[in-house]
Design an enzyme around this catalytic site. Sequence first.
Site, short mmCIF file in Angstrom:
data_model
loop_
_atom_site.label_atom_id
_atom_site.label_comp_id
_atom_site.label_asym_id
_atom_site.label_seq_id
_atom_site.Cartn_x
_atom_site.Cartn_y
_atom_site.Cartn_z
N ARG A 27 -2.41 0.06 1.23
CA ARG A 27 -1.67 0.99 2.08
C ARG A 27 -1.63 0.62 3.55
NH1 ARG A 27 0.99 1.49 -1.63
NH2 ARG A 27 1.63 3.51 -2.61
N HIS A 86 6.11 -5.09 2.13
CA HIS A 86 5.52 -4.26 1.09
C HIS A 86 6.19 -4.57 -0.04
CE1 HIS A 86 3.88 0.03 0.29
NE2 HIS A 86 4.02 -0.46 -0.84
N GLU A 122 4.73 1.43 8.82
CA GLU A 122 5.81 1.95 7.79
C GLU A 122 6.04 3.32 7.75
OE1 GLU A 122 5.54 -0.32 3.80
OE2 GLU A 122 3.74 -0.74 4.51
#
Length: 313
Positions: free
Chosen positions: A227, A287, A256
Amino acid sequence: MKILHLDSNHEILEQKLGAAGLHNDREFKASKEEVEKIIHQYDGLVVRSRFPIDKSFLQKATRLRCIGRVGAGLENIDLEVAEALNITCYNAPEGNRNAVAEHALGMLLSLFNRLHTADREVRQGTWNRESNRGLELDGKTVGIIGYGNMGKAFAKKLKGFDCNVLCHDIKPGVGDSYATQVPLEELQSRATILSLHTPQTSLTTGMVNTAFISKFQHPFFLINTARGSAVVTEDLVAALEMGRILGAGLDVLEYEKTSFENLYTDQEMPTALKKLLGMDNVLLSPHVAGWTAESKYKLAVTIADKMIAHLVK
């Protein structure tokens, strides 16, 4: 029983649910507010990350028995409220762990061998062998933080490289034949490569910051396929400029949006991100570490099987 799908997925998901006697409905474009008006009709919900499944949403889901997220993380779902309402939440790390592991390894090998910069130079007519002299992964000490499905899959990939693999996790006793579990301090004193495989939690948000980086005894390479929130970009850039971090492979970024569909929310690009994008020792992807043709199928099958086991008695 009825299942509502908020995002498109591999067709096998609806096929398996339908074959088990469950009715499938789709609302791929409806807003959160629009879905809240109909969610009381459904026993199951299938999501990716289009919008947060928060307290307001869950309280309106009076018939809901389970939620299946076609992915690994569950941070977009208020798990405490879901538990209080007796709604079971499923994710599918089994479905894309191999994809993530391969992507992490690919990023590391590309950084070590300067493949991204060498390719660009050759295309521009530059043939410079010495400046593109690489490193070998064989024998290096790799530290993995987060030793669940993803971390274990990555460690398994490293076995053929004869690496010394260390892992750190908040859960005890997760080490195996592929990685030795150690305290964080030992990992920081020995590793020259760090790969993150942690979920997004209060403990991991902002984890890789200046203080964290300064505790590494050796300059190291950083791989993040977990993440973006785990790494403070401004501190990463500073460490790259000082040589404390030798290179970074980032599939995820701090900026993001929570849907993972856009890079950042503000109109103006953050200064730290501008610097990061200009660094030759940084390799980026949007991602997609767990985003393969094979994982799309496996994620869907995994969620279908879990939801069927829960709903069909």
